[in-house]
Design an enzyme around this catalytic site. Structure first.
Site, short mmCIF file in Angstrom:
data_model
loop_
_atom_site.label_atom_id
_atom_site.label_comp_id
_atom_site.label_asym_id
_atom_site.label_seq_id
_atom_site.Cartn_x
_atom_site.Cartn_y
_atom_site.Cartn_z
CG ASP A 172 -1.79 1.23 1.30
OD1 ASP A 172 -2.00 1.87 0.26
OD2 ASP A 172 -2.27 1.55 2.40
CG ASP A 370 -3.45 4.58 -3.76
OD1 ASP A 370 -2.58 4.31 -2.91
OD2 ASP A 370 -4.65 4.26 -3.61
#
Length: 490
Positions: A172, A370
């Site tokens: 992440d 992201d």
């Protein structure tokens, strides 16, 4: 005019018209690209039949044993799509897609919520008093740190402890704190691997309340065993437990001692399958910061694929990378902002004010890269320009209405290959990254319905999601504050 001259004149007109048409066709073909419809549908159908665990382990062993064997400073891990590790339980691909999109919406909302906290200079004590000691049931706070991992589609295989035991962890780039589920478990969700037991590791060390790592936590408290952490997410997911240091192993490429990591005893939410999360964000507690990596990179395979790629630390970016500058947000250091200047469709640069992709002095706006968000979000004005131009070049394709958040879909069930307009991101310095057609026209069922994989957002923040990153090695050069994109380097 003599008859022979008349024929010559007519021939000249026809020849000239033919040449112009031919040139126009050639010009148009430069801005078209072939989408292999059959291959995409086959991947969608095969997602419910992932590789066996032995196949995954064999592939993982090969990738970690051979990657950068001559570069001792490079740490390399195998990287897997969720579907190759956790068999989907959904009854069909359409339902799976809806579930992915719902979880993706939760993640985007959580990113925006955390950003709003930073912009308004709220502290977590404004939301909930920090206690001197807490129990897991005491902590049910609103968004405090990190982002929803429900759509975490990519797992890296990390070794934890001494002796090392391997675990699938979600990667992440939108959070900093790494954690995994630990025994004894007050409340734990189902994961692929056995739950980590810190009592079996000789390198596990609880952190004291006065340690620098504990002080760097956004939400913390002091318990009998030392520093306690909590990370809550926008969809109601959370993890609570002891903050400690532990040895992390990177396949066969090395290990790093004393990495601060959460040992979660109470964990709830949409993390199923993974043992926890590896935070790759820009803050001081992220894994790249702790291992003092000058760079890291990943290549995300198609999320319906059973193949694997690598997550690498300290490796040099490919020489053919399209390099864009990182942009600093003065209000928050977790997210990786990139200097996007425009988007083109079918070779036509869209009429989008550059300010839509810029971070202002108050920390608003901009666009981040992201790993956990699936679908790229663009401000409504930018999205409408992209969608309308794409639709203009695809009038020959049969429309199929909408699907969930997608408003531009096509019925390609009768086609095996189709020509579609190119889509490209443009960065400062005239650098252009042309996307593959599978990065922006994706199947939403297994019958041939494909949708334009972008979505509008009313937020000032735009996000480049992982569907648009698939098949491209994305390199985060932390030392020189740049992000490189290199297609086909998985």
């Amino acid at each position: 005019m003599p008859l022979s001259n008349s024929f010559f004149f007519i021939f000249l007109i026809i020849f000239s018209f033919s040449t112009i048409s031919s040139c126009s066709s050639i010009h148009d073909s430069h801005h078209q690209i072939i989408l292999d419809v059959s291959a995409s549908i086959n991947k969608a159908r095969q997602v419910f039949f992932p590789k066996s665990s032995s196949q995954i382990e064999e592939e993982k062993s090969k990738s970690t044993a051979t990657a950068y064997a001559s570069q001792s400073s490079v740490l390399s891990l195998s990287l897997h799509a969720r579907a190759s590790v956790v068999k989907p339980h959904h009854r069909n691909y359409s339902v799976l897609t809806l579930d992915r999109l719902n979880r993706d919406a939760a993640r985007v909302n959580s990113i925006n919520s955390r950003l709003q906290l930073a912009l308004h200079n709220f502290t977590h004590s404004d939301l909930k008093p920090v206690q001197t000691e807490f129990q897991p049931e005491d902590l049910q706070s609103p968004v405090t740190s990190g982002v929803s991992q429900g759509s975490g589609e990519y797992f890296a295989r990390f070794g934890v402890g001494q002796p090392a035991k391997e675990y699938y962890m979600v990667i992440d780039t939108g959070s900093d704190i790494s954690w995994l589920q630990c025994q004894p478990c007050t409340d734990c969700y189902q994961q692929t691997d056995p739950i980590f037991d810190p009592s079996t590791s000789s390198s596990y060390r609880p952190l004291t309340c006065g340690s620098p790592q504990c002080s760097a936590l956004e939400v913390k408290s002091c318990g009998r065993a030392g520093c306690l952490y909590e990370v809550s997410y926008g969809d109601g997911s959370y993890t609570i437990g002891d903050f400690a240091t532990e040895t992390l192993s990177f396949g066969n490429s090395g290990a790093v001692n004393s990495v601060a990591i959460g040992c979660g005893h109470d964990n709830e939410g949409l993390f199923t399958g993974s043992a926890g999360i590896i935070g790759l964000g820009g803050g001081s507690l992220s894994l790249p910061s702790q291992v003092k990596a000058s760079s890291f990179s990943y290549c995300l395979v198609n999320r319906d694929s059973s193949s694997a790629s690598t997550l690498e630390f300290n490796s040099a970016p490919p020489s053919d990378s399209v390099v864009a500058s990182m942009v600093k947000n003065p209000k928050i250091d977790v997210y990786f902002y990139v200097e996007l200047t425009g988007i083109s469709v079918g070779g036509q640069k869209l009429s989008i004010p550059p300010s839509l992709f810029q971070v202002d002095g108050n920390g608003r706006g901009g666009i981040i890269v992201d790993s956990g968000t699936a679908i790229t979000r663009l401000q409504t004005q930018a999205y409408n320009a992209l969608r309308d131009t794409f639709a203009k070049y695809t009038t020959n394709l049969p429309s199929a209405g909408s699907f969930a958040l997608f408003d531009t879909c096509y019925d390609l069930s009768s086609m095996s290959r189709v020509s579609v307009p190119t889509v490209a991101f443009e960065f400062s310095g005239g650098k252009t990254l042309q996307l593959k057609p599978t990065n922006y026209l994706i199947p939403v069922d297994s019958s041939g319905k494909f949708c334009l994989a972008f979505a509008p957002t009313s937020s000032a923040l735009s996000i480049i999601g992982n569907v648009q990153q698939q098949g491209t090695r994305v390199s985060f050069d932390l030392a020189n504050r740049a992000i490189g994109f290199s297609p086909n380097k998985c």
